[in-house]
Motif scaffolding. Structure first.
Motif, PDB file in Angstrom:
ATOM      1  N   TRP A   1       0.858  -1.127  -0.053  1.00 41.90           N
ATOM      2  CA  TRP A   1       0.087   0.192   0.090  1.00 41.90           C
ATOM      3  C   TRP A   1       0.721   1.282  -0.103  1.00 41.90           C
ATOM      4  O   TRP A   1       0.513   2.272  -0.648  1.00 41.90           O
ATOM      5  CB  TRP A   1      -0.926  -0.087   1.292  1.00 41.90           C
ATOM      6  CG  TRP A   1      -2.013  -0.958   1.121  1.00 41.90           C
ATOM      7  CD1 TRP A   1      -2.403  -2.113   1.701  1.00 41.90           C
ATOM      8  CD2 TRP A   1      -3.160  -0.808   0.214  1.00 41.90           C
ATOM      9  NE1 TRP A   1      -3.776  -2.797   1.389  1.00 41.90           N
ATOM     10  CE2 TRP A   1      -3.984  -1.930   0.522  1.00 41.90           C
ATOM     11  CE3 TRP A   1      -3.504   0.069  -0.905  1.00 41.90           C
ATOM     12  CZ2 TRP A   1      -5.049  -2.168  -0.274  1.00 41.90           C
ATOM     13  CZ3 TRP A   1      -4.721  -0.258  -1.658  1.00 41.90           C
ATOM     14  CH2 TRP A   1      -5.290  -1.156  -1.453  1.00 41.90           C
TER      15      TRP A   1
ATOM     16  N   THR B   1       0.627   4.271  -2.700  1.00 36.56           N
ATOM     17  CA  THR B   1       0.529   5.391  -2.542  1.00 36.56           C
ATOM     18  C   THR B   1       1.547   6.320  -2.932  1.00 36.56           C
ATOM     19  O   THR B   1       1.299   7.219  -3.837  1.00 36.56           O
ATOM     20  CB  THR B   1       0.489   5.856  -0.846  1.00 36.56           C
ATOM     21  OG1 THR B   1      -0.544   4.866  -0.449  1.00 36.56           O
ATOM     22  CG2 THR B   1       0.343   7.176  -0.454  1.00 36.56           C
ATOM     23  N   LYS B   2       2.752   6.043  -3.083  1.00 38.48           N
ATOM     24  CA  LYS B   2       3.809   6.714  -3.599  1.00 38.48           C
ATOM     25  C   LYS B   2       3.651   6.954  -5.056  1.00 38.48           C
ATOM     26  O   LYS B   2       3.834   7.836  -5.515  1.00 38.48           O
ATOM     27  CB  LYS B   2       5.173   5.989  -3.060  1.00 38.48           C
ATOM     28  CG  LYS B   2       6.267   6.750  -3.492  1.00 38.48           C
ATOM     29  CD  LYS B   2       7.513   5.889  -3.004  1.00 38.48           C
ATOM     30  CE  LYS B   2       8.981   6.533  -3.409  1.00 38.48           C
ATOM     31  NZ  LYS B   2       9.235   7.527  -2.390  1.00 38.48           N
TER      32      LYS B   2
ATOM     33  N   LYS C   1       0.530   9.337   8.222  1.00 43.96           N
ATOM     34  CA  LYS C   1      -0.678   9.365   7.265  1.00 43.96           C
ATOM     35  C   LYS C   1      -1.506  10.457   7.165  1.00 43.96           C
ATOM     36  O   LYS C   1      -1.870  11.066   6.173  1.00 43.96           O
ATOM     37  CB  LYS C   1      -1.922   8.196   7.644  1.00 43.96           C
ATOM     38  CG  LYS C   1      -1.041   6.870   7.505  1.00 43.96           C
ATOM     39  CD  LYS C   1      -1.903   5.769   7.276  1.00 43.96           C
ATOM     40  CE  LYS C   1      -2.476   5.520   8.715  1.00 43.96           C
ATOM     41  NZ  LYS C   1      -3.513   4.136   8.687  1.00 43.96           N
TER      42      LYS C   1
ATOM     43  N   PHE D   1       0.064  12.789   4.639  1.00 43.40           N
ATOM     44  CA  PHE D   1       0.011  12.189   3.355  1.00 43.40           C
ATOM     45  C   PHE D   1      -1.281  12.296   2.663  1.00 43.40           C
ATOM     46  O   PHE D   1      -1.349  13.026   1.577  1.00 43.40           O
ATOM     47  CB  PHE D   1       0.267  10.692   3.240  1.00 43.40           C
ATOM     48  CG  PHE D   1       1.628  10.112   3.032  1.00 43.40           C
ATOM     49  CD1 PHE D   1       1.851  10.011   1.476  1.00 43.40           C
ATOM     50  CD2 PHE D   1       2.496   9.581   4.005  1.00 43.40           C
ATOM     51  CE1 PHE D   1       3.184   9.416   1.274  1.00 43.40           C
ATOM     52  CE2 PHE D   1       3.964   9.126   3.370  1.00 43.40           C
ATOM     53  CZ  PHE D   1       4.091   9.090   1.950  1.00 43.40           C
ATOM     54  N   THR D   2      -2.319  12.135   3.451  1.00 38.88           N
ATOM     55  CA  THR D   2      -3.681  12.625   2.959  1.00 38.88           C
ATOM     56  C   THR D   2      -3.822  14.048   2.821  1.00 38.88           C
ATOM     57  O   THR D   2      -4.261  14.549   1.691  1.00 38.88           O
ATOM     58  CB  THR D   2      -4.566  12.298   4.363  1.00 38.88           C
ATOM     59  OG1 THR D   2      -4.321  10.651   4.582  1.00 38.88           O
ATOM     60  CG2 THR D   2      -6.268  12.451   3.803  1.00 38.88           C
TER      61      THR D   2
ATOM     62  N   GLY E   1      -2.140  14.821  -0.516  1.00 42.18           N
ATOM     63  CA  GLY E   1      -3.037  14.493  -1.566  1.00 42.18           C
ATOM     64  C   GLY E   1      -4.324  15.185  -1.914  1.00 42.18           C
ATOM     65  O   GLY E   1      -4.313  15.644  -3.143  1.00 42.18           O
TER      66      GLY E   1
ATOM     67  N   GLY F   1      -4.323   8.496  -4.380  1.00 43.20           N
ATOM     68  CA  GLY F   1      -3.062   8.293  -3.413  1.00 43.20           C
ATOM     69  C   GLY F   1      -3.414   8.918  -1.973  1.00 43.20           C
ATOM     70  O   GLY F   1      -3.106   8.157  -1.032  1.00 43.20           O
TER      71      GLY F   1
ATOM     72  N   THR G   1      -5.185   5.697  -0.597  1.00 45.77           N
ATOM     73  CA  THR G   1      -4.552   4.670  -0.535  1.00 45.77           C
ATOM     74  C   THR G   1      -3.910   4.244   0.835  1.00 45.77           C
ATOM     75  O   THR G   1      -3.696   3.415   1.590  1.00 45.77           O
ATOM     76  CB  THR G   1      -3.679   4.125  -1.617  1.00 45.77           C
ATOM     77  OG1 THR G   1      -2.881   4.903  -1.999  1.00 45.77           O
ATOM     78  CG2 THR G   1      -4.712   3.611  -2.809  1.00 45.77           C
ATOM     79  N   VAL G   2      -3.227   5.527   1.170  1.00 47.47           N
ATOM     80  CA  VAL G   2      -2.480   5.494   2.431  1.00 47.47           C
ATOM     81  C   VAL G   2      -3.178   5.030   3.571  1.00 47.47           C
ATOM     82  O   VAL G   2      -2.814   4.478   4.453  1.00 47.47           O
ATOM     83  CB  VAL G   2      -1.778   6.883   2.734  1.00 47.47           C
ATOM     84  CG1 VAL G   2      -2.693   8.016   3.103  1.00 47.47           C
ATOM     85  CG2 VAL G   2      -0.678   6.925   3.639  1.00 47.47           C
TER      86      VAL G   2
END
Length: 443
Positions: free
Chosen positions: A259, A263-264, A326, A329-330, A333, A432, A435-436
């Protein structure tokens, strides 16, 4: 092969404390740096700064030619055929860099020497990379351009693979956000430095060799002071047959790494189009010549990369502070989606600048936690370099795929359909961001 051959476990049952640790580490037996039982309280003194500086030197030497000086040199040597030669030089170099990185990483994992297992690859890789750049700079032949850039990509990627692998070797999980942010800032810092060197001098040789001198100095300061522990256990022989398996991992056995890789891949895919096509987009949207658009893009990207460097450093520190990866990351995105949609429908330069500002913050947040997420989901923390190389494919593959996909998208309708290109990119960024959330072992 792992799914076919049965295995027998002769290890004794885990105690309750060990079982809890196994759950925390996703069932892996981790080396110092990732194992809560043996990890140092903090990163070695000065390690993060020295590693980030070395990383910055390597990226400066690699990206300055890749973005600026290689194109100038190819035109000097190849003459009227420079476009075809430039494409060939880039393609060969990118292929060697992308697929060589996991191989060098795996060899680094298997290295047993009195100098450690990372130091030889960092030192020799940096030297080989500089040697390749020197061939490009001093030998005025087309074959030398192809060969020299291939050697440079191989050498610098060998050094970068070992450098990245030194982080889970040396740095506990709680400090890996700062490392990720510092390494992300090193990339953007390398681009800024290369741009400044190109602005200061028009001498092509200096534009090649000044970044190389910086690279050697910074790689040396790390290699000479880096306490690279010797691995006493005898490593398995590395056979040619294993090269194919270097690029493979089992996502069913290691779902979090799968995952994280996806994501990357999705977030990198979403971010590429504005960087690669900004000159042509500005020329089309604002009715400018390519030269006029290029001048605006130069100023815009210089400011953007300076801001992105600051966001990456601050984001890495903040991620360690809250103990989470996370959310950043979110946020990255979702901000990328916003920026791409603003860019897609931007009617004028102020709107484009606003969109680029949002994309810059998104890129900085991604750089802040990208490495940390990968470090914490490695399938085999005892031999991290091979899997870090696989993670690097998530950077390289989108760059290989984008030109073909973008060409098809831009041709839709009356042509130059940048609105659709950026909307498709926004979909990748949105996926992306989602998916993280599937990564379970990292908060």
């Amino acid at each position: 092969m792992d799914a076919i051959l049965p295995s027998v476990d002769f290890t004794p049952p885990l105690s309750e404390q060990e079982s809890a640790v196994a759950l925390e580490t996703n069932g892996r037996t981790a080396p110092p740096g990732n194992d809560p039982r043996t990890a140092p309280a903090n990163a070695p003194k000065g390690f993060i700064v020295r590693a980030a500086l070395s990383n910055y030197g390597l990226w400066t030497a690699l990206l300055t030619p890749g973005i600026i000086t290689l194109a100038i040199r190819v035109e000097q040597v190849a003459g009227a055929d420079f476009e075809a030669v430039y494409a060939a030089v880039l393609s060969v170099g990118a292929t060697i860099g992308m697929f060589g990185n996991p191989v060098w990483g795996r060899l680094s994992d298997r290295t047993r020497s009195r100098f450690g297992r990372r130091r030889p690859w960092i030192a020799l890789g940096a030297a080989a990379g500089v040697g390749g750049v020197a061939v490009v700079a001093f030998v005025p032949q087309v074959w030398a351009l192809v060969l020299g850039w291939a050697i440079a990509q191989a050498g610098f990627n060998a050094a970068l693979a070992a450098m990245m692998a030194s982080v889970p070797d040396q740095v506990p999980v709680k400090d890996q956000g700062r490392v990720s942010g510092a390494f992300g800032a090193a990339v953007t810092g390398g681009i800024l430095t290369g741009s400044m060197i190109a602005a200061i001098t028009q001498n092509t040789t200096l534009m090649f060799m000044v970044p190389c001198a910086l690279c050697l100095a910074l790689a040396a300061q790390f290699a000479l002071t880096f306490k690279d522990p010797q691995v006493d256990a005898r490593g398995e022989r590395f056979s040619l047959k294993e090269i194919g398996t270097t690029f493979v991992f089992n996502p069913r056995r290691h779902p979090d790494f799968g995952w994280a890789w996806l994501t990357k891949f999705l977030l990198v895919s979403g971010s590429l189009a504005p960087m690669a096509y900004m000159v042509y987009f500005l020329a089309d949207r604002l009715d400018l010549s390519a030269t006029e658009a290029g001048g605006i893009v130069g100023l815009l990207f210089t400011a953007s990369y300076a801001l992105q460097t600051a966001v990456a450093l601050a984001g890495g520190w903040f991620s360690d502070r809250i103990g989470r990866r996370k959310p950043l990351f979110t946020a990255s995105g979702l901000l990328a989606v916003t920026g791409l949609l603003l860019m897609a429908f931007a009617p004028n330069l102020p709107a484009i600048i606003t969109a680029q500002l949002v994309l810059t913050v998104a890129g900085g947040l991604f750089a802040a936690v990208d490495g940390a997420l990968v470090f914490q989901t490695l399938p085999n923390p005892a031999e991290p370099a091979k899997d870090l190389g696989i993670a690097n494919l998530a950077n390289g593959l989108p760059q290989t795929i984008l030109p073909m996909v973008a060409t098809a998208i831009l041709a839709v309708g009356t042509g130059s359909n940048y609105t659709l290109l950026f909307c498709v990119s926004a979909v990748f960024s949105l996926l992306g961001a989602a998916t993280v959330l599937q990564v379970r072992s990292v908060r």
